[in-house]
Write an enzyme that holds these catalytic residues in place. Sequence first.
Site, PDB file in Angstrom:
ATOM      1  N   GLY A  11       0.813  -1.216   0.000  1.00  0.00           N
ATOM      2  CA  GLY A  11       0.000   0.000   0.000  1.00  0.00           C
ATOM      3  C   GLY A  11       0.847   1.267   0.000  1.00  0.00           C
ATOM      4  O   GLY A  11       2.078   1.206   0.022  1.00  0.00           O
ATOM      5  N   GLN A  12       0.186   2.405  -0.008  1.00  0.00           N
ATOM      6  CA  GLN A  12       0.894   3.690  -0.085  1.00  0.00           C
ATOM      7  C   GLN A  12       1.850   3.879   1.096  1.00  0.00           C
ATOM      8  O   GLN A  12       3.029   4.160   0.925  1.00  0.00           O
ATOM      9  CB  GLN A  12      -0.114   4.838  -0.031  1.00  0.00           C
ATOM     10  CG  GLN A  12      -1.144   4.843  -1.122  1.00  0.00           C
ATOM     11  CD  GLN A  12      -1.913   6.155  -1.106  1.00  0.00           C
ATOM     12  OE1 GLN A  12      -1.454   7.140  -1.688  1.00  0.00           O
ATOM     13  NE2 GLN A  12      -3.046   6.199  -0.433  1.00  0.00           N
ATOM     14  N   TYR A  61      -8.686  -1.925   5.006  1.00  0.00           N
ATOM     15  CA  TYR A  61      -9.714  -1.846   3.961  1.00  0.00           C
ATOM     16  C   TYR A  61      -9.925  -0.354   3.744  1.00  0.00           C
ATOM     17  O   TYR A  61     -10.487   0.328   4.609  1.00  0.00           O
ATOM     18  CB  TYR A  61     -10.991  -2.541   4.440  1.00  0.00           C
ATOM     19  CG  TYR A  61     -12.063  -2.595   3.390  1.00  0.00           C
ATOM     20  CD1 TYR A  61     -12.398  -3.797   2.767  1.00  0.00           C
ATOM     21  CD2 TYR A  61     -12.747  -1.449   3.003  1.00  0.00           C
ATOM     22  CE1 TYR A  61     -13.381  -3.849   1.788  1.00  0.00           C
ATOM     23  CE2 TYR A  61     -13.728  -1.491   2.026  1.00  0.00           C
ATOM     24  CZ  TYR A  61     -14.036  -2.684   1.421  1.00  0.00           C
ATOM     25  OH  TYR A  61     -15.024  -2.731   0.451  1.00  0.00           O
ATOM     26  N   THR A  62      -9.442   0.179   2.623  1.00  0.00           N
ATOM     27  CA  THR A  62      -9.362   1.638   2.473  1.00  0.00           C
ATOM     28  C   THR A  62     -10.303   2.226   1.421  1.00  0.00           C
ATOM     29  O   THR A  62     -10.291   3.430   1.205  1.00  0.00           O
ATOM     30  CB  THR A  62      -7.909   2.052   2.124  1.00  0.00           C
ATOM     31  OG1 THR A  62      -7.516   1.349   0.938  1.00  0.00           O
ATOM     32  CG2 THR A  62      -6.949   1.723   3.245  1.00  0.00           C
ATOM     33  N   TYR A  99      -2.544   2.558  11.998  1.00  0.00           N
ATOM     34  CA  TYR A  99      -3.063   3.805  11.416  1.00  0.00           C
ATOM     35  C   TYR A  99      -4.582   3.811  11.445  1.00  0.00           C
ATOM     36  O   TYR A  99      -5.236   2.843  11.045  1.00  0.00           O
ATOM     37  CB  TYR A  99      -2.590   3.964   9.963  1.00  0.00           C
ATOM     38  CG  TYR A  99      -1.089   4.060   9.873  1.00  0.00           C
ATOM     39  CD1 TYR A  99      -0.439   5.253  10.187  1.00  0.00           C
ATOM     40  CD2 TYR A  99      -0.322   2.955   9.529  1.00  0.00           C
ATOM     41  CE1 TYR A  99       0.956   5.335  10.145  1.00  0.00           C
ATOM     42  CE2 TYR A  99       1.060   3.020   9.481  1.00  0.00           C
ATOM     43  CZ  TYR A  99       1.688   4.218   9.791  1.00  0.00           C
ATOM     44  OH  TYR A  99       3.055   4.293   9.760  1.00  0.00           O
ATOM     45  N   THR A 101      -7.984   6.976  11.180  1.00  0.00           N
ATOM     46  CA  THR A 101      -8.398   8.054  10.290  1.00  0.00           C
ATOM     47  C   THR A 101      -9.168   9.145  11.029  1.00  0.00           C
ATOM     48  O   THR A 101      -9.827   8.864  12.037  1.00  0.00           O
ATOM     49  CB  THR A 101      -9.303   7.469   9.184  1.00  0.00           C
ATOM     50  OG1 THR A 101      -9.886   8.544   8.438  1.00  0.00           O
ATOM     51  CG2 THR A 101     -10.444   6.633   9.754  1.00  0.00           C
ATOM     52  N   TYR A 125     -16.830   2.944   6.583  1.00  0.00           N
ATOM     53  CA  TYR A 125     -15.370   2.919   6.738  1.00  0.00           C
ATOM     54  C   TYR A 125     -14.976   3.525   8.091  1.00  0.00           C
ATOM     55  O   TYR A 125     -14.201   2.925   8.848  1.00  0.00           O
ATOM     56  CB  TYR A 125     -14.725   3.701   5.585  1.00  0.00           C
ATOM     57  CG  TYR A 125     -13.254   3.980   5.755  1.00  0.00           C
ATOM     58  CD1 TYR A 125     -12.300   2.981   5.571  1.00  0.00           C
ATOM     59  CD2 TYR A 125     -12.806   5.263   6.095  1.00  0.00           C
ATOM     60  CE1 TYR A 125     -10.943   3.249   5.719  1.00  0.00           C
ATOM     61  CE2 TYR A 125     -11.450   5.533   6.248  1.00  0.00           C
ATOM     62  CZ  TYR A 125     -10.530   4.520   6.056  1.00  0.00           C
ATOM     63  OH  TYR A 125      -9.182   4.796   6.213  1.00  0.00           O
ATOM     64  N   LYS A 129     -13.065   1.676  11.215  1.00  0.00           N
ATOM     65  CA  LYS A 129     -11.773   2.131  11.759  1.00  0.00           C
ATOM     66  C   LYS A 129     -11.896   2.432  13.255  1.00  0.00           C
ATOM     67  O   LYS A 129     -10.978   2.163  14.029  1.00  0.00           O
ATOM     68  CB  LYS A 129     -11.277   3.366  10.991  1.00  0.00           C
ATOM     69  CG  LYS A 129     -10.913   3.126   9.535  1.00  0.00           C
ATOM     70  CD  LYS A 129      -9.769   2.157   9.312  1.00  0.00           C
ATOM     71  CE  LYS A 129      -8.429   2.697   9.703  1.00  0.00           C
ATOM     72  NZ  LYS A 129      -7.328   1.749   9.349  1.00  0.00           N
TER      73      LYS A 129
HETATM   74  N1  LIG Z   1      -5.592   6.585   2.123  1.00  0.00           N
HETATM   75  C1  LIG Z   1      -6.075   7.531   2.942  1.00  0.00           C
HETATM   76  O1  LIG Z   1      -6.498   8.616   2.519  1.00  0.00           O
HETATM   77  C2  LIG Z   1      -6.088   7.300   4.436  1.00  0.00           C
HETATM   78  C3  LIG Z   1      -6.615   8.306   5.272  1.00  0.00           C
HETATM   79  C4  LIG Z   1      -6.646   8.076   6.648  1.00  0.00           C
HETATM   80  C5  LIG Z   1      -6.176   6.887   7.169  1.00  0.00           C
HETATM   81  N2  LIG Z   1      -5.693   5.928   6.346  1.00  0.00           N
HETATM   82  C6  LIG Z   1      -5.228   4.650   6.922  1.00  0.00           C
HETATM   83  O2  LIG Z   1      -3.835   4.517   6.685  1.00  0.00           O
HETATM   84  C7  LIG Z   1      -3.511   3.128   6.507  1.00  0.00           C
HETATM   85  C8  LIG Z   1      -2.704   2.962   5.227  1.00  0.00           C
HETATM   86  O3  LIG Z   1      -3.484   3.466   4.149  1.00  0.00           O
HETATM   87  P1  LIG Z   1      -2.957   3.426   2.640  1.00  0.00           P
HETATM   88  O4  LIG Z   1      -3.551   4.584   1.937  1.00  0.00           O
HETATM   89  O5  LIG Z   1      -1.485   3.215   2.615  1.00  0.00           O
HETATM   90  O6  LIG Z   1      -3.687   2.100   2.134  1.00  0.00           O
HETATM   91  P2  LIG Z   1      -3.646   1.433   0.680  1.00  0.00           P
HETATM   92  O7  LIG Z   1      -2.656   2.112  -0.181  1.00  0.00           O
HETATM   93  O8  LIG Z   1      -5.056   1.318   0.222  1.00  0.00           O
HETATM   94  O9  LIG Z   1      -3.072  -0.020   1.019  1.00  0.00           O
HETATM   95  C9  LIG Z   1      -3.824  -0.909   1.767  1.00  0.00           C
HETATM   96  C10 LIG Z   1      -2.947  -2.088   2.084  1.00  0.00           C
HETATM   97  O10 LIG Z   1      -3.728  -3.004   2.866  1.00  0.00           O
HETATM   98  C11 LIG Z   1      -3.638  -4.275   2.258  1.00  0.00           C
HETATM   99  N3  LIG Z   1      -4.827  -5.072   2.532  1.00  0.00           N
HETATM  100  C12 LIG Z   1      -6.102  -4.781   2.245  1.00  0.00           C
HETATM  101  N4  LIG Z   1      -6.908  -5.789   2.649  1.00  0.00           N
HETATM  102  C13 LIG Z   1      -6.103  -6.721   3.203  1.00  0.00           C
HETATM  103  C14 LIG Z   1      -6.313  -7.984   3.783  1.00  0.00           C
HETATM  104  N5  LIG Z   1      -7.526  -8.526   3.872  1.00  0.00           N
HETATM  105  N6  LIG Z   1      -5.242  -8.654   4.256  1.00  0.00           N
HETATM  106  C15 LIG Z   1      -4.009  -8.158   4.156  1.00  0.00           C
HETATM  107  N7  LIG Z   1      -3.726  -6.971   3.605  1.00  0.00           N
HETATM  108  C16 LIG Z   1      -4.765  -6.258   3.129  1.00  0.00           C
HETATM  109  C17 LIG Z   1      -3.456  -4.007   0.777  1.00  0.00           C
HETATM  110  O11 LIG Z   1      -2.952  -5.149   0.151  1.00  0.00           O
HETATM  111  P3  LIG Z   1      -3.245  -5.471  -1.420  1.00  0.00           P
HETATM  112  O12 LIG Z   1      -2.118  -4.851  -2.186  1.00  0.00           O
HETATM  113  O13 LIG Z   1      -3.232  -6.958  -1.478  1.00  0.00           O
HETATM  114  O14 LIG Z   1      -4.570  -4.866  -1.765  1.00  0.00           O
HETATM  115  C18 LIG Z   1      -2.461  -2.850   0.854  1.00  0.00           C
HETATM  116  O15 LIG Z   1      -1.170  -3.331   1.076  1.00  0.00           O
HETATM  117  C19 LIG Z   1      -4.852   2.373   6.535  1.00  0.00           C
HETATM  118  O16 LIG Z   1      -5.064   1.877   7.822  1.00  0.00           O
HETATM  119  C20 LIG Z   1      -5.881   3.455   6.252  1.00  0.00           C
HETATM  120  O17 LIG Z   1      -7.148   3.158   6.822  1.00  0.00           O
HETATM  121  C21 LIG Z   1      -5.614   6.107   4.988  1.00  0.00           C
END
Ligand SMILES: NC(=O)c1ccc[n+]([C@@H]2O[C@H](COP(=O)([O-])OP(=O)(O)OC[C@H]3O[C@@H](n4cnc5c(N)ncnc54)[C@H](OP(=O)(O)O)[C@@H]3O)[C@@H](O)[C@H]2O)c1
Length: 306
Positions: A11-12, A61-62, A99, A101, A125, A129
């Site tokens: 992920g990111q 789950y994002t 992490y 949100t 979502y 969280k």
């Molecule tokens: N993006 C945002 O704007 C945002 C804002 C606030 C908080 N956050 C939090 O920050 C954290 C990181 O976010 P991000 O943006 O880096 O997320 P992301 O880019 O969407 O990546 C999500 C990661 O979780 C993995 N994943 C999803 N379902 C899974 C499962 N069942 N088992 C194992 N791995 C799984 C994905 O793997 P795959 O490659 O296999 O899909 C990917 O590696 C998360 O907790 C998110 O809730 C994000």
Amino acid sequence: MTRILVPGSTGQVGWELQSTLAPLGTVIAPDRKQMDLANPDSIRQAIRDARPEIIVNAAGYTTVDKAESEPDLALQVNGVAPGIMAEEAKRLGAILIHYSTDYVFDGELSRPYTENDAPNPVNTYGKSKLAGERAIEAVGGNYLVLRTSWVYGARRTNFVLTVLRLARDKPELSMVRDQTGSPTWARALAEATADLLRRRELIPAHSGIYHLSAAGHTSRYDFANAIIGSAREISGMRDGWAQVKAITSDQYPLPAVRPRSLVTDREKVKRVFGVGMTAWEVQLPACICELAPTLGSPTDPVSRPR
Ligand SMILES: NC(=O)c1ccc[n+]([C@@H]2O[C@H](COP(=O)([O-])OP(=O)(O)OC[C@H]3O[C@@H](n4cnc5c(N)ncnc54)[C@H](OP(=O)(O)O)[C@@H]3O)[C@@H](O)[C@H]2O)c1
């Protein structure tokens, strides 16, 4: 060497963590097949095999809108899995960084939300969280829950990459002006996480929830303009960019309701750990600079059809 387990490494944030945490120890980065957050046995087995001193959970789950039609999966991954990780971390005496949100709040408060303000998520979502935060708190142990906001980076799908792509394809983009947040570069969040872990001797006495996102805040409309402005400057391509038109959330209904004015207070993490983040206006051009060599090229991650 300290063993650091990083679920969500594709992920990111997880991708960036692999390099920012490397100076702190051996990073173990299981993919979804090796550690499936929808499967409690898989989580426990992966942690028991890895025997980490630190777990940084970047998996989640994002997909905010999709969560409305998959609430059970969202709850399992975001709400239940963090509690299992907390149990396993506690059993090993390990630190858990997780992490969350700012979407745990409803956005109705007219001042910045502190960690003491009551959550009231308005979509599935956010509820999932919040359940994850509560599951970790219920287990206890040594942990930090870091609530962040509007994460973007050079990988996967995010607002910055979408705006950059659409801004070259369309003459006009409509962006909501009544939602605010703090756009946070995944690299900067990973670096701040590494800084927190450099002070990890403080965590046992200060386990809890912390707000951690880029300083400042903005609307989607202003953020889109800043993205295009920055890309125009950095790429040197003066023409061919879309105009941005301001709309309201009511004019752009989505499956998941968004909180409106979300501003979080980030003083606690500075006070306790001496860790803060630069302003979103500083982080954005740094990210766009990395994309610059490929901006506008037909094979780059920005303009490639998705
Ligand atoms: N993006 C945002 O704007 C945002 C804002 C606030 C908080 N956050 C939090 O920050 C954290 C990181 O976010 P991000 O943006 O880096 O997320 P992301 O880019 O969407 O990546 C999500 C990661 O979780 C993995 N994943 C999803 N379902 C899974 C499962 N069942 N088992 C194992 N791995 C799984 C994905 O793997 P795959 O490659 O296999 O899909 C990917 O590696 C998360 O907790 C998110 O809730 C994000």
